[in-house]
Design an enzyme around this catalytic site. Structure first.
Site, PDB file in Angstrom:
ATOM      1  N   HIS A  97       0.827  -1.208   0.000  1.00 21.92           N
ATOM      2  CA  HIS A  97       0.000   0.000   0.000  1.00 21.92           C
ATOM      3  C   HIS A  97       0.866   1.265   0.000  1.00 21.92           C
ATOM      4  O   HIS A  97       0.576   2.226  -0.725  1.00 21.92           O
ATOM      5  CB  HIS A  97      -0.916  -0.017   1.228  1.00 21.92           C
ATOM      6  CG  HIS A  97      -1.828   1.152   1.333  1.00 21.92           C
ATOM      7  ND1 HIS A  97      -2.930   1.314   0.523  1.00 21.92           N
ATOM      8  CD2 HIS A  97      -1.822   2.223   2.171  1.00 21.92           C
ATOM      9  CE1 HIS A  97      -3.553   2.426   0.847  1.00 21.92           C
ATOM     10  NE2 HIS A  97      -2.897   3.002   1.848  1.00 21.92           N
ATOM     11  N   ARG A 136      11.483  14.533  10.725  1.00 19.87           N
ATOM     12  CA  ARG A 136      11.335  15.420   9.574  1.00 19.87           C
ATOM     13  C   ARG A 136      10.136  16.365   9.694  1.00 19.87           C
ATOM     14  O   ARG A 136       9.818  17.105   8.778  1.00 19.87           O
ATOM     15  CB  ARG A 136      11.226  14.579   8.306  1.00 19.87           C
ATOM     16  CG  ARG A 136      12.553  13.915   7.961  1.00 19.87           C
ATOM     17  CD  ARG A 136      12.384  12.646   7.119  1.00 19.87           C
ATOM     18  NE  ARG A 136      13.668  12.094   6.764  1.00 19.87           N
ATOM     19  CZ  ARG A 136      14.445  11.354   7.570  1.00 19.87           C
ATOM     20  NH1 ARG A 136      14.058  11.085   8.811  1.00 19.87           N
ATOM     21  NH2 ARG A 136      15.604  10.879   7.158  1.00 19.87           N
TER      22      ARG A 136
END
Length: 158
Positions: A97, A136
């Site tokens: 996915h 991040r």
């Protein structure tokens, strides 16, 4: 450049145009809200730091990262924006996915940039795990939202 070699929040402020007369659309995925919320916070703060007024920053949410394409496209059609920023986070799982979503969003945003009159800034984090996403989105590697805001301002001026 690898994020480990570059802080996402580091940039030369002398080379950022004034954003006081610019209007921005931001489309944020609701999936992984801890990450996407931090990305959004970074983007908005950075836009405002460079002169964008809050009334000219329009935020819409979509359920997941794949829907960022549709949300961004609608904003290009309906908004009078100078740039659109998409913000999402896809973390690798146990199935393919991850690959399908990342590839689809990348292709969709690239297509919008090739066919629309305004830039659509790619702010999709694609990480192996939650810690990489945190690193991040305001962690040790800075905030991808900050970077996207700077790119949006520069591309709007382009």
């Amino acid at each position: 450049m690898a994020t480990s070699l570059h802080n996402l929040s580091a940039y030369d402020t002398n080379h950022v145009p004034d954003a006081s007369n610019m209007c921005f659309g931001i489309v944020v995925a609701e999936w992984n809200p801890e990450i996407t919320g931090a990305l959004l916070e970074g983007a908005v703060k950075t836009l405002e730091k460079h002169g964008a007024i809050p009334e000219n920053i329009h935020i819409k949410t979509v359920p997941g990262s794949f829907e960022l394409i549709y949300g961004a496209h609608q904003m290009t059609l309906n908004g009078g924006y100078d740039a659109i920023i998409i913000l999402g986070s896809v973390i690798r799982g146990e199935t393919p996915h991850f690959d399908y979503i990342c590839e689809g969003v990348t292709y969709g945003i690239a297509r919008l940039n090739a066919t629309c009159e305004i830039p659509v800034i790619y702010g999709l984090l694609t990480t192996e795990d939650q810690q990489q996403a945190k690193d991040r989105s305001g962690g040790k590697y800075g905030n991808k939202g900050d970077e996207c805001a700077i790119v949006a301002i520069k591309m709007a001026k382009f």
